[in-house]
Design a protein around this motif. Structure first.
Motif, PDB file in Angstrom:
ATOM      1  N   UNK A  15      83.571  40.228 -78.542  1.00  0.00           N
ATOM      2  CA  UNK A  15      82.502  40.267 -77.543  1.00  0.00           C
ATOM      3  C   UNK A  15      81.123  40.314 -78.180  1.00  0.00           C
ATOM      4  N   UNK A  16      80.986  40.938 -79.328  1.00  0.00           N
ATOM      5  CA  UNK A  16      79.679  41.002 -79.966  1.00  0.00           C
ATOM      6  C   UNK A  16      79.234  39.631 -80.464  1.00  0.00           C
ATOM      7  N   UNK A  17      80.159  38.786 -80.913  1.00  0.00           N
ATOM      8  CA  UNK A  17      79.788  37.433 -81.330  1.00  0.00           C
ATOM      9  C   UNK A  17      79.424  36.562 -80.138  1.00  0.00           C
ATOM     10  N   UNK A  18      80.064  36.763 -79.012  1.00  0.00           N
ATOM     11  CA  UNK A  18      79.770  35.973 -77.818  1.00  0.00           C
ATOM     12  C   UNK A  18      78.438  36.349 -77.198  1.00  0.00           C
ATOM     13  N   UNK A  19      77.972  37.547 -77.393  1.00  0.00           N
ATOM     14  CA  UNK A  19      76.739  37.984 -76.761  1.00  0.00           C
ATOM     15  C   UNK A  19      75.489  37.568 -77.537  1.00  0.00           C
ATOM     16  N   UNK A  20      75.621  36.921 -78.666  1.00  0.00           N
ATOM     17  CA  UNK A  20      74.476  36.536 -79.473  1.00  0.00           C
ATOM     18  C   UNK A  20      73.996  35.110 -79.216  1.00  0.00           C
ATOM     19  N   UNK A  21      74.506  34.468 -78.187  1.00  0.00           N
ATOM     20  CA  UNK A  21      74.090  33.107 -77.887  1.00  0.00           C
ATOM     21  C   UNK A  21      72.698  33.090 -77.274  1.00  0.00           C
ATOM     22  N   UNK A  22      71.994  31.965 -77.467  1.00  0.00           N
ATOM     23  CA  UNK A  22      70.696  31.796 -76.824  1.00  0.00           C
ATOM     24  C   UNK A  22      70.886  31.681 -75.318  1.00  0.00           C
ATOM     25  N   UNK A  23      69.962  32.259 -74.593  1.00  0.00           N
ATOM     26  CA  UNK A  23      70.031  32.226 -73.136  1.00  0.00           C
ATOM     27  C   UNK A  23      69.613  30.855 -72.620  1.00  0.00           C
ATOM     28  N   UNK A  24      70.251  30.415 -71.556  1.00  0.00           N
ATOM     29  CA  UNK A  24      69.918  29.139 -70.936  1.00  0.00           C
ATOM     30  C   UNK A  24      69.412  29.369 -69.513  1.00  0.00           C
ATOM     31  N   UNK A  25      68.825  30.531 -69.265  1.00  0.00           N
ATOM     32  CA  UNK A  25      68.325  30.868 -67.942  1.00  0.00           C
ATOM     33  C   UNK A  25      66.994  30.172 -67.698  1.00  0.00           C
ATOM     34  N   UNK A  26      66.705  29.919 -66.435  1.00  0.00           N
ATOM     35  CA  UNK A  26      65.478  29.225 -66.045  1.00  0.00           C
ATOM     36  C   UNK A  26      64.246  29.996 -66.520  1.00  0.00           C
ATOM     37  N   UNK A  27      64.249  31.317 -66.374  1.00  0.00           N
ATOM     38  CA  UNK A  27      63.080  32.112 -66.780  1.00  0.00           C
ATOM     39  C   UNK A  27      62.783  31.941 -68.263  1.00  0.00           C
ATOM     40  N   UNK A  28      63.825  31.804 -69.081  1.00  0.00           N
ATOM     41  CA  UNK A  28      63.608  31.596 -70.515  1.00  0.00           C
ATOM     42  C   UNK A  28      62.979  30.235 -70.789  1.00  0.00           C
ATOM     43  N   UNK A  29      63.327  29.234 -69.995  1.00  0.00           N
ATOM     44  CA  UNK A  29      62.738  27.905 -70.147  1.00  0.00           C
ATOM     45  C   UNK A  29      61.280  27.901 -69.686  1.00  0.00           C
ATOM     46  N   UNK A  30      60.987  28.655 -68.628  1.00  0.00           N
ATOM     47  CA  UNK A  30      59.626  28.697 -68.091  1.00  0.00           C
ATOM     48  C   UNK A  30      58.664  29.356 -69.065  1.00  0.00           C
ATOM     49  N   UNK A  31      59.068  30.449 -69.680  1.00  0.00           N
ATOM     50  CA  UNK A  31      58.162  31.194 -70.558  1.00  0.00           C
ATOM     51  C   UNK A  31      58.306  30.826 -72.036  1.00  0.00           C
ATOM     52  N   UNK A  32      59.074  29.797 -72.344  1.00  0.00           N
ATOM     53  CA  UNK A  32      59.322  29.425 -73.740  1.00  0.00           C
ATOM     54  C   UNK A  32      58.029  29.169 -74.519  1.00  0.00           C
ATOM     55  N   UNK A  33      57.073  28.450 -73.959  1.00  0.00           N
ATOM     56  CA  UNK A  33      55.843  28.123 -74.673  1.00  0.00           C
ATOM     57  C   UNK A  33      54.670  29.006 -74.296  1.00  0.00           C
ATOM     58  N   UNK A  34      54.919  30.064 -73.556  1.00  0.00           N
ATOM     59  CA  UNK A  34      53.843  30.923 -73.075  1.00  0.00           C
ATOM     60  C   UNK A  34      53.397  31.891 -74.157  1.00  0.00           C
ATOM     61  N   UNK A  35      52.083  31.973 -74.337  1.00  0.00           N
ATOM     62  CA  UNK A  35      51.544  32.894 -75.342  1.00  0.00           C
ATOM     63  C   UNK A  35      50.940  34.131 -74.696  1.00  0.00           C
ATOM     64  N   UNK A  36      50.363  33.987 -73.505  1.00  0.00           N
ATOM     65  CA  UNK A  36      49.805  35.131 -72.794  1.00  0.00           C
ATOM     66  C   UNK A  36      50.145  35.000 -71.315  1.00  0.00           C
ATOM     67  N   UNK A  37      49.981  36.082 -70.596  1.00  0.00           N
ATOM     68  CA  UNK A  37      50.250  36.075 -69.166  1.00  0.00           C
ATOM     69  C   UNK A  37      49.433  37.153 -68.485  1.00  0.00           C
ATOM     70  N   UNK A  38      49.585  37.237 -67.169  1.00  0.00           N
ATOM     71  CA  UNK A  38      48.833  38.225 -66.407  1.00  0.00           C
ATOM     72  C   UNK A  38      49.605  38.597 -65.154  1.00  0.00           C
ATOM     73  N   UNK A  39      49.180  39.689 -64.555  1.00  0.00           N
ATOM     74  CA  UNK A  39      49.794  40.195 -63.334  1.00  0.00           C
ATOM     75  C   UNK A  39      48.696  40.431 -62.316  1.00  0.00           C
ATOM     76  N   UNK A  40      48.963  40.048 -61.081  1.00  0.00           N
ATOM     77  CA  UNK A  40      48.068  40.338 -59.974  1.00  0.00           C
ATOM     78  C   UNK A  40      48.801  41.348 -59.100  1.00  0.00           C
ATOM     79  N   UNK A  41      48.362  42.577 -59.150  1.00  0.00           N
ATOM     80  CA  UNK A  41      49.033  43.690 -58.482  1.00  0.00           C
ATOM     81  C   UNK A  41      48.384  43.965 -57.129  1.00  0.00           C
ATOM     82  N   UNK A  42      49.185  44.044 -56.065  1.00  0.00           N
ATOM     83  CA  UNK A  42      48.664  44.386 -54.746  1.00  0.00           C
ATOM     84  C   UNK A  42      48.500  45.895 -54.668  1.00  0.00           C
ATOM     85  N   UNK A  43      47.272  46.338 -54.451  1.00  0.00           N
ATOM     86  CA  UNK A  43      46.978  47.760 -54.314  1.00  0.00           C
ATOM     87  C   UNK A  43      47.159  48.189 -52.867  1.00  0.00           C
TER      88      UNK A  43
END
Length: 151
Positions: A15-43
């Motif tokens: 199981x430890x060898x199987x858990x070391x694979x690269x993720x293929x999730x959409x969120x990982x593809x979206x943020x792959x080239x991202x260097x900075x980000x921000x949050x807009x918080x509703x107060x």
């Protein structure tokens, strides 16, 4: 007992060898080239009920922007609107529309030192941005507001 321990350790190793694979999730593809980000918080939601009979009723929220440099990357917020037609009688289909852009200079430091301000749009502004008139929507239709943060 030794066999159970060997089986357990073998399973753990597999199981430890199987858990070391690269993720293929959409969120990982979206943020792959991202260097900075921000949050807009509703107060606080100040107003979220629009009345089609009163053009000055408004959607208004107090928001706080947070980025990697504590607000220094903050440029502006775009306010978009779209309609979700819940009345089949008029069948209105309109693409989302930009209502306005609010510059970061209109925000001021809040209690945490981050930029804080009020973002609002009236029913009249939303209706005009989408090119609608009173025959194209009915009570019960939803006007959906979206805030997009620009750095």
């Amino acid at each position: 007992m030794k066999n159970i321990l060997k089986i357990f350790l073998s399973a753990l190793l597999v199981f430890s060898f199987n858990s070391c694979e690269d993720s293929n999730k959409v969120i990982d593809q979206v943020v792959a080239g991202t260097k900075t980000g921000a949050v807009l918080r509703t107060i606080e939601v100040l107003s979220n009920t629009l009345n089609s009979s009163i053009a000055s009723t408004q959607f208004a929220v107090e928001v706080e922007e947070q980025d990697e440099e504590d607000g220094a990357l903050f440029k502006s917020i775009d306010v978009y609107v779209s309609i979700r037609d819940l009345t089949p009688d008029n069948g209105t289909v309109v693409a989302e529309a930009l209502i306005k852009t609010i510059d970061a200079s209109t925000f001021s430091p809040g209690p945490t030192g981050l930029p804080r301000g009020i973002v609002s749009a009236t029913f009249g502004e939303a209706e005009a941005a989408m090119g609608l008139n009173s025959t194209m929507h009915s009570p019960g239709d939803l006007f959906v507001f979206e805030l997009r943060l620009n750095l």
